[in-house]
Design a protein around this motif. Structure first.
Motif, mmCIF file in Angstrom:
data_model
loop_
_atom_site.group_PDB
_atom_site.id
_atom_site.type_symbol
_atom_site.label_atom_id
_atom_site.label_comp_id
_atom_site.label_asym_id
_atom_site.label_seq_id
_atom_site.Cartn_x
_atom_site.Cartn_y
_atom_site.Cartn_z
ATOM 1 N N THR A 1 14.993 2.845 -7.903
ATOM 2 C CA THR A 1 14.458 1.610 -7.324
ATOM 3 C C THR A 1 15.481 0.481 -7.390
ATOM 4 O OG1 THR A 1 12.191 2.241 -7.943
ATOM 5 C CG2 THR A 1 12.588 -0.084 -7.442
ATOM 6 N N PHE A 2 16.151 0.319 -8.527
ATOM 7 C CA PHE A 2 17.179 -0.716 -8.651
ATOM 8 C C PHE A 2 18.319 -0.497 -7.661
ATOM 9 C CE2 PHE A 2 15.496 -1.422 -13.083
ATOM 10 C CZ PHE A 2 15.131 -2.748 -12.875
ATOM 11 N N VAL A 3 18.731 0.738 -7.487
ATOM 12 C CA VAL A 3 19.813 1.036 -6.535
ATOM 13 C C VAL A 3 19.390 0.647 -5.115
ATOM 14 C CG1 VAL A 3 21.136 2.893 -5.450
ATOM 15 C CG2 VAL A 3 20.877 2.837 -7.939
ATOM 16 N N CYS A 4 18.152 0.980 -4.756
ATOM 17 C CA CYS A 4 17.683 0.707 -3.392
ATOM 18 C C CYS A 4 17.568 -0.793 -3.118
ATOM 19 C CB CYS A 4 16.328 1.381 -3.163
ATOM 20 S SG CYS A 4 16.420 3.180 -2.991
ATOM 21 N N ILE A 5 16.992 -1.558 -4.038
ATOM 22 C CA ILE A 5 16.844 -2.986 -3.760
ATOM 23 C C ILE A 5 18.197 -3.698 -3.831
ATOM 24 C CG2 ILE A 5 14.457 -3.023 -4.545
ATOM 25 C CD1 ILE A 5 15.359 -4.430 -7.061
ATOM 26 N N GLY A 6 19.135 -3.140 -4.601
ATOM 27 C CA GLY A 6 20.495 -3.680 -4.576
ATOM 28 C C GLY A 6 21.143 -3.508 -3.215
ATOM 29 N N LEU A 7 20.949 -2.346 -2.602
ATOM 30 C CA LEU A 7 21.489 -2.098 -1.266
ATOM 31 C C LEU A 7 20.825 -2.978 -0.216
ATOM 32 C CD1 LEU A 7 21.778 1.813 -1.367
ATOM 33 C CD2 LEU A 7 23.643 0.140 -1.510
ATOM 34 N N VAL A 8 19.506 -3.181 -0.351
ATOM 35 C CA VAL A 8 18.793 -4.069 0.575
ATOM 36 C C VAL A 8 19.371 -5.478 0.503
ATOM 37 C CG1 VAL A 8 16.571 -5.189 1.020
ATOM 38 C CG2 VAL A 8 16.657 -2.734 0.593
ATOM 39 N N THR A 9 19.627 -5.958 -0.710
ATOM 40 C CA THR A 9 20.193 -7.298 -0.878
ATOM 41 C C THR A 9 21.576 -7.398 -0.251
ATOM 42 O OG1 THR A 9 18.948 -7.594 -2.932
ATOM 43 C CG2 THR A 9 20.833 -9.037 -2.582
ATOM 44 N N MET A 10 22.380 -6.378 -0.408
ATOM 45 C CA MET A 10 23.728 -6.403 0.152
ATOM 46 C C MET A 10 23.720 -6.555 1.675
ATOM 47 S SD MET A 10 25.814 -3.544 -2.037
ATOM 48 C CE MET A 10 26.167 -3.753 -3.794
ATOM 49 N N CYS A 11 22.661 -6.083 2.323
ATOM 50 C CA CYS A 11 22.581 -6.201 3.783
ATOM 51 C C CYS A 11 22.625 -7.658 4.233
ATOM 52 C CB CYS A 11 21.299 -5.547 4.295
ATOM 53 S SG CYS A 11 21.254 -3.752 4.128
ATOM 54 N N ALA A 12 22.153 -8.579 3.392
ATOM 55 C CA ALA A 12 22.162 -9.991 3.759
ATOM 56 C C ALA A 12 23.570 -10.530 3.938
ATOM 57 C CB ALA A 12 21.417 -10.812 2.709
ATOM 58 N N ALA A 13 24.570 -9.867 3.367
ATOM 59 C CA ALA A 13 25.952 -10.313 3.542
ATOM 60 C C ALA A 13 26.363 -10.269 5.012
ATOM 61 C CB ALA A 13 26.889 -9.454 2.700
ATOM 62 N N LEU A 14 25.769 -9.343 5.777
ATOM 63 C CA LEU A 14 26.066 -9.262 7.211
ATOM 64 C C LEU A 14 25.599 -10.523 7.934
ATOM 65 C CD1 LEU A 14 25.001 -5.549 7.847
ATOM 66 C CD2 LEU A 14 27.326 -6.440 7.553
ATOM 67 N N GLY B 1 0.789 -1.230 0.000
ATOM 68 C CA GLY B 1 0.000 0.000 0.000
ATOM 69 C C GLY B 1 0.814 1.269 0.000
ATOM 70 N N LEU B 2 2.119 1.165 0.237
ATOM 71 C CA LEU B 2 2.945 2.368 0.278
ATOM 72 C C LEU B 2 3.085 3.034 -1.083
ATOM 73 C CD1 LEU B 2 5.810 1.322 2.728
ATOM 74 C CD2 LEU B 2 3.849 2.797 3.178
ATOM 75 N N SER B 3 2.768 2.297 -2.168
ATOM 76 C CA SER B 3 2.845 2.903 -3.505
ATOM 77 C C SER B 3 1.610 3.736 -3.818
ATOM 78 C CB SER B 3 2.998 1.808 -4.561
ATOM 79 O OG SER B 3 1.856 0.972 -4.581
ATOM 80 N N ASP B 4 0.608 3.715 -2.953
ATOM 81 C CA ASP B 4 -0.628 4.469 -3.175
ATOM 82 C C ASP B 4 -0.406 5.946 -2.890
ATOM 83 O OD1 ASP B 4 -3.019 3.799 -4.202
ATOM 84 O OD2 ASP B 4 -3.725 2.699 -2.440
ATOM 85 N N LEU C 1 8.566 1.334 -3.780
ATOM 86 C CA LEU C 1 9.659 2.244 -4.122
ATOM 87 C C LEU C 1 9.443 2.875 -5.495
ATOM 88 C CD1 LEU C 1 12.709 0.126 -2.889
ATOM 89 C CD2 LEU C 1 11.917 2.280 -1.911
ATOM 90 N N LEU C 2 9.000 2.068 -6.451
ATOM 91 C CA LEU C 2 8.780 2.590 -7.802
ATOM 92 C C LEU C 2 7.708 3.671 -7.811
ATOM 93 C CD1 LEU C 2 9.770 2.090 -10.692
ATOM 94 C CD2 LEU C 2 7.937 0.409 -10.961
ATOM 95 N N GLY C 3 6.605 3.428 -7.090
ATOM 96 C CA GLY C 3 5.553 4.431 -7.025
ATOM 97 C C GLY C 3 6.008 5.695 -6.328
ATOM 98 N N ALA C 4 6.773 5.545 -5.238
ATOM 99 C CA ALA C 4 7.254 6.719 -4.497
ATOM 100 C C ALA C 4 8.227 7.540 -5.332
ATOM 101 C CB ALA C 4 7.912 6.265 -3.199
ATOM 102 N N PHE C 5 9.166 6.878 -6.011
ATOM 103 C CA PHE C 5 10.147 7.609 -6.822
ATOM 104 C C PHE C 5 9.503 8.234 -8.058
ATOM 105 C CE2 PHE C 5 13.493 4.823 -4.773
ATOM 106 C CZ PHE C 5 14.100 5.879 -4.090
#
Length: 470
Positions: free
Chosen positions: A435-448, A220-223, A416-420
């Motif tokens: 959007t691609f940059v943000c989800i790439g950063l989210v994925t990188m967090c899993a390395a921790l 719902g955040l894209s609304d 994210l796409l709707g917000a941007f």
């Protein structure tokens, strides 16, 4: 001259082909829809950048019902549940094709997800009980190979159907397959049952509500409507429900998923790493066809064909991932590859009109290769140290987390796409890039998370076969 030894799977060939067809239907449906989203949006008077609910509704329903699939099969029999699942999936597909509005399409996708949720888990359970243990790995590999073929042909087939006829046919093609599958299921499938204990209805309710609340709040955040305050409340209720399940499971003896599963370090890290790594990866099959059609002007067929290098590279890499883990160890592979996957996701921000086709093919193939390494290694890690008594529950929980992460990933990407898009004044290409940059950063967090693994260089190839069947 010696005659060739008969295949140990020959007595079960009809059963395995039937179950493989069910797996193919389920996996095909998760990918064929993505290419058709812009055409569906135009027909239903929706923005193509806000169509994530079509994907979320299906994936979230599957995630919700996976925990109940094993109990239902034990209680009512594998034949009845599988045939019922195929029937419901087929009716849901027909309802999707006939939906005259966006809201009815979402409801039809939920119905379709009810059937789809049972196909793979009940099929795997049937193989486990009908085929001798010594032939189980070969049998489950036979059944799940179509799961690799579905993502390969799904986007291209979806694009072709949209251009040749209409988007309705991406659902209508399931109808004859479903009718045939239900008829054959009543003849071929064994009616296997097992003693069932009391179903953990309280735990299931808490877990299901938590998943739905969190997914809907992110979706719902894209609304653009002023409901973000209510969505935040829904998100908090969802998190509270998950905490409630954790406390519930700690005090009951027959929890839906016992907390003792998380006492195994490799399983704990594998499941949590799966969840966070797939938050980004789950949104990519949704984002890429939209980027190609909406921002770059590709036709549906061309956009679908662009996904072939990704799927083909993913299948190829499954042959060498075991050697990589044996040589480098889980920690090095998963930490390094998670960072690489995140970087590859962010690199899609560099795609722009006018780039040569060969560059796109190489780009998509590299992404498919690192993505395949990630998924196979994560699944293997999660399942490798579970004993026989915990294998069934651990595998079901992992399957649920994978589908939940897909649902959350698509909801996050759509939000994210709707917000941007709103922030950038409707400029679609710029919204996609951020959007691609943000989800790439989210994925990188899993390395921790994967960095908490101890150094190891050993991997059981049998565990990889089980993981790829998940």
């Amino acid at each position: 001259m010696t005659s060739k030894a008969p295949s140990p799977l020959k007595p079960y060939r009809s059963l395995l082909w039937l179950l493989a067809a069910g797996v193919f239907m389920q996996t095909l449906d998760t990918t064929i829809v993505n290419t058709a989203l812009p055409a569906m949006a135009a027909d239903l008077a929706q923005s193509p950048l806000r169509m994530q609910s079509v994907v979320v509704a299906y994936a979230l329903t599957v995630a919700m019902l996976i925990p109940a699939s094993g109990w239902l099969a034990d209680r009512f029999g594998t034949r009845r549940v599988f045939v019922g699942a195929v029937t419901v999936f087929t009716l849901g597909s027909l309802a999707c094709a006939l939906s005259p509005s966006f809201n009815l399409l979402i409801l039809s996708r939920v119905l379709q997800g009810v059937g789809g949720a049972m196909l793979l888990p009940v099929g795997r359970l049937t193989v486990l009980r009908a085929v001798p243990r010594k032939d189980f790995l070969a049998a489950i590999s036979f059944v799940t190979v179509p799961g690799l073929v579905g993502p390969l042909v799904g986007p291209t087939l979806g694009g072709w159907l949209v251009e040749a006829v209409s988007w309705h046919w991406i659902f209508l093609i399931n109808v004859p397959l479903g009718v045939l599958g239900a008829l054959l299921g009543t003849r071929i499938l064994p009616d296997l049952r097992a003693a069932t204990g009391r179903f953990d209805a309280v735990g299931y309710g808490l877990l299901a509500f938590g998943m739905v609340a969190i997914s809907l709040s992110l979706d719902g955040l894209s609304d653009r409507s002023p409901r973000h305050g209510l969505l935040m409340v829904l998100l908090l209720f969802g998190l509270a429900a998950l905490v409630g399940y954790w406390l519930h499971a700690a005090r009951v003896t027959r929890a839906l998923f016992p907390l003792s599963l998380f006492s195994v370090p490799s399983y704990r890290i594998g499941v949590l790493g799966n969840l966070f790594a797939r938050l980004g990866g789950g949104g990519m099959p949704f984002l890429i066809p939209l980027l190609l059609q909406v921002a770059l002007g590709f036709s549906p067929v061309r956009a679908g064909m662009m996904m072939i290098p990704t799927a083909a590279a993913a299948i190829f890499m499954k042959r060498i991932v075991v050697r990589m883990v044996q040589r480098l160890g889980y920690r090095r592979v998963l930490v390094g590859n998670t960072l690489l996957v995140g970087a590859m996701m962010a690199s899609f921000a560099s795609i722009s009109p006018g780039q040569p086709l060969w560059l796109h093919i190489v780009h998509f193939a590299l992404f498919g290769a690192v993505n395949s390494v990630q998924f196979t290694a994560m699944n293997t890690l999660a399942l490798r140290d579970l004993d026989a008594s915990a294998a069934s529950g651990g595998n079901s929980l992992l399957s649920m987390v994978m589908m939940l992460a897909m649902s959350l990933g698509v909801a996050l990407a759509g939000g994210l796409l709707g917000a941007f898009q709103e922030a950038e004044g409707g400029q679609a290409l710029t919204a996609f890039r951020w959007t691609f940059v943000c989800i790439g950063l989210v994925t990188m967090c899993a390395a921790l998370i994967f960095a908490q693994l101890p150094p190891t260089r050993r991997v059981d190839p049998t565990a990889v076969g089980q993981a790829e069947s998940s």
